[in-house]
Design a protein around this motif. Sequence first.
Motif, PDB file in Angstrom:
ATOM      1  N   GLY A 171       0.781  -1.201  -0.059  1.00 31.05           N
ATOM      2  CA  GLY A 171      -0.034   0.121  -0.028  1.00 31.05           C
ATOM      3  C   GLY A 171       0.730   1.156   0.032  1.00 31.05           C
ATOM      4  O   GLY A 171       0.622   2.132   0.521  1.00 31.05           O
ATOM      5  N   ARG A 179       1.339   3.708  -1.695  1.00 32.25           N
ATOM      6  CA  ARG A 179       0.951   5.197  -2.213  1.00 32.25           C
ATOM      7  C   ARG A 179      -0.491   5.434  -1.443  1.00 32.25           C
ATOM      8  O   ARG A 179      -1.329   6.134  -1.915  1.00 32.25           O
ATOM      9  CB  ARG A 179       0.931   5.382  -3.556  1.00 32.25           C
ATOM     10  CG  ARG A 179       2.245   5.109  -4.226  1.00 32.25           C
ATOM     11  CD  ARG A 179       2.654   5.913  -5.417  1.00 32.25           C
ATOM     12  NE  ARG A 179       2.730   7.228  -4.925  1.00 32.25           N
ATOM     13  CZ  ARG A 179       3.328   8.043  -5.858  1.00 32.25           C
ATOM     14  NH1 ARG A 179       3.555   7.955  -6.869  1.00 32.25           N
ATOM     15  NH2 ARG A 179       3.331   9.381  -5.395  1.00 32.25           N
ATOM     16  N   GLU A 180      -0.961   4.164  -0.629  1.00 35.23           N
ATOM     17  CA  GLU A 180      -2.509   4.650  -0.250  1.00 35.23           C
ATOM     18  C   GLU A 180      -2.672   5.334   0.895  1.00 35.23           C
ATOM     19  O   GLU A 180      -2.009   5.598   1.863  1.00 35.23           O
ATOM     20  CB  GLU A 180      -3.082   3.173  -0.037  1.00 35.23           C
ATOM     21  CG  GLU A 180      -3.396   2.214  -1.214  1.00 35.23           C
ATOM     22  CD  GLU A 180      -3.862   1.102  -1.134  1.00 35.23           C
ATOM     23  OE1 GLU A 180      -4.823   0.676  -0.290  1.00 35.23           O
ATOM     24  OE2 GLU A 180      -3.109   0.022  -1.490  1.00 35.23           O
ATOM     25  N   ASP A 181      -3.919   6.016   0.720  1.00 34.67           N
ATOM     26  CA  ASP A 181      -4.542   6.705   1.862  1.00 34.67           C
ATOM     27  C   ASP A 181      -3.637   7.972   2.106  1.00 34.67           C
ATOM     28  O   ASP A 181      -3.538   8.020   3.638  1.00 34.67           O
ATOM     29  CB  ASP A 181      -4.934   6.004   3.200  1.00 34.67           C
ATOM     30  CG  ASP A 181      -6.015   5.029   2.766  1.00 34.67           C
ATOM     31  OD1 ASP A 181      -6.823   5.269   1.919  1.00 34.67           O
ATOM     32  OD2 ASP A 181      -5.906   3.705   3.331  1.00 34.67           O
ATOM     33  N   TYR A 187      -1.189  -4.305   4.860  1.00 35.29           N
ATOM     34  CA  TYR A 187      -2.075  -3.178   4.741  1.00 35.29           C
ATOM     35  C   TYR A 187      -3.389  -3.488   4.706  1.00 35.29           C
ATOM     36  O   TYR A 187      -4.337  -2.932   5.256  1.00 35.29           O
ATOM     37  CB  TYR A 187      -1.574  -1.945   3.796  1.00 35.29           C
ATOM     38  CG  TYR A 187      -2.164  -0.864   4.050  1.00 35.29           C
ATOM     39  CD1 TYR A 187      -1.637   0.108   4.951  1.00 35.29           C
ATOM     40  CD2 TYR A 187      -3.185  -0.391   3.181  1.00 35.29           C
ATOM     41  CE1 TYR A 187      -2.208   1.492   5.174  1.00 35.29           C
ATOM     42  CE2 TYR A 187      -3.855   1.019   3.510  1.00 35.29           C
ATOM     43  CZ  TYR A 187      -3.473   1.680   4.414  1.00 35.29           C
ATOM     44  OH  TYR A 187      -3.849   3.024   4.748  1.00 35.29           O
ATOM     45  N   HIS A 188      -3.630  -4.358   3.685  1.00 36.67           N
ATOM     46  CA  HIS A 188      -5.264  -4.935   3.542  1.00 36.67           C
ATOM     47  C   HIS A 188      -5.639  -6.134   4.452  1.00 36.67           C
ATOM     48  O   HIS A 188      -6.779  -6.434   4.478  1.00 36.67           O
ATOM     49  CB  HIS A 188      -5.499  -5.109   2.047  1.00 36.67           C
ATOM     50  CG  HIS A 188      -5.000  -3.911   1.306  1.00 36.67           C
ATOM     51  ND1 HIS A 188      -3.998  -3.838   0.617  1.00 36.67           N
ATOM     52  CD2 HIS A 188      -5.802  -2.710   1.233  1.00 36.67           C
ATOM     53  CE1 HIS A 188      -3.987  -2.646  -0.102  1.00 36.67           C
ATOM     54  NE2 HIS A 188      -5.145  -1.891   0.510  1.00 36.67           N
ATOM     55  N   ARG A 237       3.251   7.529   6.648  1.00 35.71           N
ATOM     56  CA  ARG A 237       1.756   7.527   6.746  1.00 35.71           C
ATOM     57  C   ARG A 237       1.237   8.566   7.712  1.00 35.71           C
ATOM     58  O   ARG A 237      -0.060   9.048   7.601  1.00 35.71           O
ATOM     59  CB  ARG A 237       1.362   6.230   7.344  1.00 35.71           C
ATOM     60  CG  ARG A 237       1.399   4.976   6.354  1.00 35.71           C
ATOM     61  CD  ARG A 237       0.743   3.714   6.224  1.00 35.71           C
ATOM     62  NE  ARG A 237       1.073   2.616   5.656  1.00 35.71           N
ATOM     63  CZ  ARG A 237       0.801   2.686   4.564  1.00 35.71           C
ATOM     64  NH1 ARG A 237       0.197   3.294   3.894  1.00 35.71           N
ATOM     65  NH2 ARG A 237       1.256   1.457   3.789  1.00 35.71           N
TER      66      ARG A 237
END
Length: 482
Positions: free
Chosen positions: A27, A29-31, A61-62, A87
């Motif tokens: 993840g 580049r997520e959130d 992450y998931h 993050r």
Amino acid sequence: MEEMKVTKFPEGFLWGSASAAYQIEGGWREDGKGITNWDQFVRIPGKTYKATTGDVAVDHYHRYKEDIALMAEMGLKTYRFSVSWARIYPEGRGEVNPKGIEFYENIIDECLKYGIEPMVTIYHWDLPQALVDLYGGWESEEIIEDYVNYAKTLFKAYGSKVKYWITFNEQNIFTSLGWLTAQHPPGKFDDQKTFYQVNHHVFMAHAKAVLAYREMGGTGKIGASFAYTPSYALDCKPENVMSKHDYDELKNFWWMDVYAYGRYPKAAMNYLRKKGFAPVVTKDDQKILKAAAAEIDFMGVNYYQSCVCEYNPMDGVTPYGTMNTTGVKGSAQVLGVPGIYKNPANPYLMTTDWDWSIDPVGLRYCCREITSRYDLPIIISENGLGAFDKKTEDNKIHDEYRIDYLREHLKELGKAIEEGCEVLAYCTWSFTDLLSWLNGYQKRYGFVYVDREEEEGATLDRYKKDSFYWYQDVIKQDGENL
Ligand code: BG6
């Protein structure tokens, strides 16, 4: 001392396992997460094994709920994980990213739901790239304030739930590989002057974060995790014994003395002054380091192997040579510092496929040294075996070699406890398989096998290895069946 049988680990002993954000989460580049130094570094050709990255990693992450449910099934008492600074602060400073705060809150709550004690590593090597671009990351003392601000954000957000804090993971390793061997970001080679100054900045960041934690009323336990490679002199030839002494000062006590006493070892400092490599340390710095040393609650130890010290002539081997990142046994070179020491193989010990010596007694040696020298409680924050694991057609992983490795280390840890060492926790490296920074995904450490290779695209499904059931039983019996 006579051979003893281990009967009991202390009441409330934290049987644990560990991980690090970059190595498991994905993840990338997520959130709202910012780019880190590692996100960039892995994209430089030739830097990692088969160009592996942590973009997807093992997708924790998931899948964190599935992973923590497996920890609960195993009976884990503590889970050590790290927070990715980028993050929380995508730019390293400035605006907090609420999604980042929420992600780790979820992890902490998920652990607590099952009675698993969260143990948080504040920094496990992934640094917001924005801070590197702004002022050179750890090379500037500006970073001290940014790190402390980040740490305080975590104390504030999670302080009521988290009782164990690790300021830094293996300061000695990320700085050595970052500024001496060029194997980690920022990829500098043989820059000794900067290396020691960077380390001083990290020490100051650690110290100020420890003091901030107390000022904020933190009553949990806080300390740093050190990659401790204890040394044995090759023999009783005085120059070899002296080389062990020098090695210990330069490679071990240089870090542990600062954490525990708030001062640098003298002979090593004199040597570095003569070489022109000594860091700039002000009177105020000294006070802060001392004040923080009085506040730490434990020495965190990551233990994988011991080494041998032998005198190394001025025209002898250097610290720079081939490291085994392929798993082809025997490909690592003997390294050392000319005029001081070199580290030949130990003929009494077996090695892993990555040429790391296997030495359970070394773990006991670490605990004894720390207990006698620093009189501090100990958290074994990492210990484990990196190996090639094979999944059979019926989805089993028979990793009896890992069970043997862990059992023998735990037996020695038990002896250290019997001998008077106060050991609070033992975290294996690692819970699931994960990315080994330089060695790709083929070097596996977990109790839980993850279906993935160096290339992306596999299922990422989880499978319990034989060692999973073994450790489950060890925890159930509090180590009495070792
Ligand atoms: C420690 C690190 O150096 O050892 C971990 O804290 C790392 O992040 C572990 O993965 C094992 O090292 P390696 O190189 O085999 O992955």
